[in-house]
Design an enzyme around this catalytic site. Structure first.
Site, PDB file in Angstrom:
ATOM      1  N   HIS A   1       0.733  -1.245   0.120  1.00  0.00           N
ATOM      2  CA  HIS A   1      -0.044  -0.166   0.222  1.00  0.00           C
ATOM      3  C   HIS A   1       0.969   1.185  -0.187  1.00  0.00           C
ATOM      4  O   HIS A   1       2.108   1.114   0.432  1.00  0.00           O
ATOM      5  CB  HIS A   1      -1.112  -0.009   1.403  1.00  0.00           C
TER       6      HIS A   1
ATOM      7  N   GLU B   1       1.168   3.933   1.841  1.00  0.00           N
ATOM      8  CA  GLU B   1       1.634   4.212   3.236  1.00  0.00           C
ATOM      9  C   GLU B   1       2.864   3.255   3.564  1.00  0.00           C
ATOM     10  O   GLU B   1       3.698   3.846   3.973  1.00  0.00           O
ATOM     11  CB  GLU B   1       0.475   3.932   4.181  1.00  0.00           C
TER      12      GLU B   1
ATOM     13  N   CYS C   1      -6.022   1.978   6.050  1.00  0.00           N
ATOM     14  CA  CYS C   1      -7.069   0.683   6.244  1.00  0.00           C
ATOM     15  C   CYS C   1      -6.292   0.212   7.720  1.00  0.00           C
ATOM     16  O   CYS C   1      -5.272   0.918   8.052  1.00  0.00           O
ATOM     17  CB  CYS C   1      -6.773  -0.409   5.289  1.00  0.00           C
TER      18      CYS C   1
ATOM     19  N   CYS D   1      -2.271  -0.418   7.556  1.00  0.00           N
ATOM     20  CA  CYS D   1      -1.589   0.931   7.494  1.00  0.00           C
ATOM     21  C   CYS D   1      -1.702   1.674   8.661  1.00  0.00           C
ATOM     22  O   CYS D   1      -0.629   2.408   9.190  1.00  0.00           O
ATOM     23  CB  CYS D   1      -2.383   1.574   6.131  1.00  0.00           C
TER      24      CYS D   1
END
Length: 143
Positions: free
Chosen positions: A46, A48, A76, A79
């Site tokens: 992801h 992040e 999410c 993260c």
């Protein structure tokens, strides 16, 4: 947030869900990231996580004390956990995510007692720009 949006646009160009992230320390950009899940065949890639890994490597420490992360989509749970474990001080996000958002939309992890670090969170930063990018991406995918 504009730089995070540029990262998200690059993700879009690569066929990834358009999410971008920037980590800042003392008004200087430490690292950037974009979703690279498909490109790297890595479900943890992801935006992040990519940005956190780069920033930690750059400073030589897993703790990113007094930094801020700007991300185009509400983090999410994975993260959010990584942000807490890396001790990022502030989260600024654009679009809210009712499917997987963990900062109040789907889950509200900041309200739990599960983490000993609680970053300050500001949602809705340039929300329309961030949301429109995601909406356009998924409209195109459905065609």
């Amino acid at each position: 947030m504009e730089l995070a949006i540029q990262e998200a646009k690059t993700a879009y160009e690569y066929g990834e869900v358009p999410v971008g992230a920037i980590i800042v320390y003392k008004n200087e950009i430490l690292a950037s990231g974009r979703n690279r899940i498909i490109e790297l065949a890595d479900p943890t890639a992801h935006a992040e996580i990519i940005a956190i890994r780069k920033a930690a490597k750059l400073i030589g420490n897993y703790r990113l004390i007094n930094t801020s992360i700007f991300v185009t989509l509400e983090p999410c749970s994975m993260c959010y956990g990584a942000i807490c474990h890396s001790r990022i001080k502030n989260i600024f996000f654009g679009a809210f995510d009712s499917n997987t958002g963990s900062c109040g939309s789907c889950l509200n992890l900041p309200k739990t007692q599960c983490f000993n670090h609680r970053p300050k969170i500001v949602g809705g930063v340039m929300e329309k720009d961030c949301s429109n990018l995601l909406l356009d991406f998924f409209k195109e995918k459905r065609r």
